[in-house]
Motif scaffolding. Structure first.
Motif, PDB file in Angstrom:
ATOM      1  N   HIS A   9       0.842  -1.209   0.000  1.00 54.83           N
ATOM      2  CA  HIS A   9       0.000   0.000   0.000  1.00 54.83           C
ATOM      3  C   HIS A   9       0.873   1.253   0.000  1.00 54.83           C
ATOM      4  O   HIS A   9       0.603   2.224  -0.717  1.00 54.83           O
ATOM      5  CB  HIS A   9      -0.916   0.015   1.222  1.00 54.83           C
ATOM      6  CG  HIS A   9      -2.124  -0.870   1.109  1.00 54.83           C
ATOM      7  ND1 HIS A   9      -3.010  -0.804   0.067  1.00 54.83           N
ATOM      8  CD2 HIS A   9      -2.592  -1.855   1.939  1.00 54.83           C
ATOM      9  CE1 HIS A   9      -3.979  -1.700   0.239  1.00 54.83           C
ATOM     10  NE2 HIS A   9      -3.741  -2.349   1.367  1.00 54.83           N
ATOM     11  N   LEU A  10       1.931   1.238   0.792  1.00 55.90           N
ATOM     12  CA  LEU A  10       2.791   2.417   0.901  1.00 55.90           C
ATOM     13  C   LEU A  10       3.541   2.692  -0.407  1.00 55.90           C
ATOM     14  O   LEU A  10       3.871   3.845  -0.712  1.00 55.90           O
ATOM     15  CB  LEU A  10       3.789   2.242   2.043  1.00 55.90           C
ATOM     16  CG  LEU A  10       3.197   2.193   3.451  1.00 55.90           C
ATOM     17  CD1 LEU A  10       4.298   1.975   4.481  1.00 55.90           C
ATOM     18  CD2 LEU A  10       2.429   3.484   3.772  1.00 55.90           C
ATOM     19  N   LEU A  11       3.815   1.640  -1.181  1.00 53.19           N
ATOM     20  CA  LEU A  11       4.523   1.794  -2.443  1.00 53.19           C
ATOM     21  C   LEU A  11       3.612   2.238  -3.584  1.00 53.19           C
ATOM     22  O   LEU A  11       4.098   2.643  -4.643  1.00 53.19           O
ATOM     23  CB  LEU A  11       5.203   0.477  -2.830  1.00 53.19           C
ATOM     24  CG  LEU A  11       6.382   0.042  -1.949  1.00 53.19           C
ATOM     25  CD1 LEU A  11       6.793  -1.386  -2.287  1.00 53.19           C
ATOM     26  CD2 LEU A  11       7.555   0.985  -2.129  1.00 53.19           C
ATOM     27  N   ALA A  12       2.315   2.160  -3.372  1.00 49.59           N
ATOM     28  CA  ALA A  12       1.363   2.501  -4.432  1.00 49.59           C
ATOM     29  C   ALA A  12       1.361   4.003  -4.705  1.00 49.59           C
ATOM     30  O   ALA A  12       1.738   4.815  -3.850  1.00 49.59           O
ATOM     31  CB  ALA A  12      -0.038   2.037  -4.037  1.00 49.59           C
ATOM     32  N   GLU A  13       0.930   4.363  -5.890  1.00 48.92           N
ATOM     33  CA  GLU A  13       0.770   5.778  -6.231  1.00 48.92           C
ATOM     34  C   GLU A  13      -0.357   6.370  -5.393  1.00 48.92           C
ATOM     35  O   GLU A  13      -1.383   5.734  -5.162  1.00 48.92           O
ATOM     36  CB  GLU A  13       0.437   5.934  -7.718  1.00 48.92           C
ATOM     37  CG  GLU A  13       1.574   5.547  -8.658  1.00 48.92           C
ATOM     38  CD  GLU A  13       2.725   6.535  -8.609  1.00 48.92           C
ATOM     39  OE1 GLU A  13       2.478   7.716  -8.284  1.00 48.92           O
ATOM     40  OE2 GLU A  13       3.868   6.114  -8.869  1.00 48.92           O
ATOM     41  N   SER A  14      -0.187   7.601  -4.964  1.00 45.30           N
ATOM     42  CA  SER A  14      -1.230   8.278  -4.195  1.00 45.30           C
ATOM     43  C   SER A  14      -2.396   8.642  -5.112  1.00 45.30           C
ATOM     44  O   SER A  14      -2.192   8.979  -6.284  1.00 45.30           O
ATOM     45  CB  SER A  14      -0.683   9.546  -3.535  1.00 45.30           C
ATOM     46  OG  SER A  14       0.308   9.237  -2.591  1.00 45.30           O
ATOM     47  N   GLU A  15      -3.598   8.561  -4.584  1.00 43.11           N
ATOM     48  CA  GLU A  15      -4.774   8.959  -5.346  1.00 43.11           C
ATOM     49  C   GLU A  15      -4.934  10.477  -5.249  1.00 43.11           C
ATOM     50  O   GLU A  15      -5.006  11.016  -4.134  1.00 43.11           O
ATOM     51  CB  GLU A  15      -6.021   8.272  -4.789  1.00 43.11           C
ATOM     52  CG  GLU A  15      -5.998   6.755  -4.909  1.00 43.11           C
ATOM     53  CD  GLU A  15      -7.258   6.121  -4.354  1.00 43.11           C
ATOM     54  OE1 GLU A  15      -8.252   6.865  -4.141  1.00 43.11           O
ATOM     55  OE2 GLU A  15      -7.263   4.908  -4.127  1.00 43.11           O
ATOM     56  N   PRO A  16      -4.992  11.176  -6.366  1.00 38.77           N
ATOM     57  CA  PRO A  16      -5.124  12.643  -6.326  1.00 38.77           C
ATOM     58  C   PRO A  16      -6.306  13.116  -5.485  1.00 38.77           C
ATOM     59  O   PRO A  16      -6.212  14.116  -4.771  1.00 38.77           O
ATOM     60  CB  PRO A  16      -5.305  13.021  -7.804  1.00 38.77           C
ATOM     61  CG  PRO A  16      -4.625  11.914  -8.544  1.00 38.77           C
ATOM     62  CD  PRO A  16      -4.907  10.675  -7.751  1.00 38.77           C
ATOM     63  N   ALA A  17      -7.411  12.379  -5.545  1.00 37.33           N
ATOM     64  CA  ALA A  17      -8.606  12.790  -4.815  1.00 37.33           C
ATOM     65  C   ALA A  17      -8.519  12.481  -3.324  1.00 37.33           C
ATOM     66  O   ALA A  17      -9.227  13.089  -2.518  1.00 37.33           O
ATOM     67  CB  ALA A  17      -9.841  12.109  -5.409  1.00 37.33           C
TER      68      ALA A  17
END
Length: 216
Positions: free
Chosen positions: A28-36
């Protein structure tokens, strides 16, 4: 998806289940952040790491999970400054440091550094009269790592954490105009970490000059 499936498999051996939840949290921490919703991945990671604490309380990964939970709250506080997030980070790091968990020195050092960072950043949200004591509390946490105050008799400090804590401590000491403390830190880092010696010697000289200027 594979980590989640393994973690939620009731037939999975406990040790493997704990590792799966830990890997899920890290993913989860490595995933891209969701802009929203840029904080979502940190909340999802916190849920995964918390499962280790709740479902496998005697597992060796528990103190590391508390450390990661602290990291998640610290990151959320960095993106959306909120004293409550810092409070949660501080609480998680303190749990990672609990003697009964018998965390290894690397895990304790990571938690000690995180605790210092949380205290330092939280101090910046306080009113000016309250800041000096809060900054000192953060500095003390860094110094615990640099000077080996968090080590048992048979333990060796990890150079990585000495470097990270030492640089954070020196920067804070300079900011607070504690030049003697900064000079001692640069001297310690130069002696402990030879690769940093040239840079540390330059910073040491500057700290001594500042000390002399303020004394005069």
């Amino acid at each position: 998806d594979h980590f989640r499936a393994l973690a939620n498999d009731t037939n999975c051996p406990p040790n493997l289940g704990a590792e799966a939840f830990f890997a899920l949290g890290d993913t989860h921490l490595l995933a891209e952040s969701e802009p929203a919703d840029p904080l979502r991945k940190f909340r999802d990671a916190t849920v995964a790491f918390s499962k280790i604490v709740l479902l496998f309380p005697t597992n060796a990964l528990v103190p590391r999970a508390w450390g990661r939970i602290g990291d998640c709250y610290l990151q959320q506080a960095s993106l959306a400054p909120d004293s409550k997030h810092y409070d949660s980070a501080i609480e998680a790091y303190q749990k990672a440091l609990a003697p009964e968990l018998k965390a290894d020195v690397g895990t304790r050092s990571q938690a000690e550094l995180g605790l210092g960072l949380a205290l330092e950043r939280q101090a910046r949200l306080k009113k000016p009269p309250e800041r000096p004591a809060a900054f000192q509390a953060a500095l003390d946490r860094y110094l615990n790592i640099v000077y080996g105050r968090n080590l048992a008799e048979d333990e060796q400090a990890d150079p990585f954490w000495i470097k990270e804590a030492g640089l954070a401590a020196a920067q804070l000491a300079e900011e607070q105009r504690q030049w003697a403390v900064a000079a001692k830190l640069y001297d310690r880092l130069a002696a402990t970490l030879p690769a940093l010696r040239p840079l540390m010697e330059k910073k040491l000289e500057r700290a001594r000059q500042q000390m002399a200027a303020e004394t005069n």
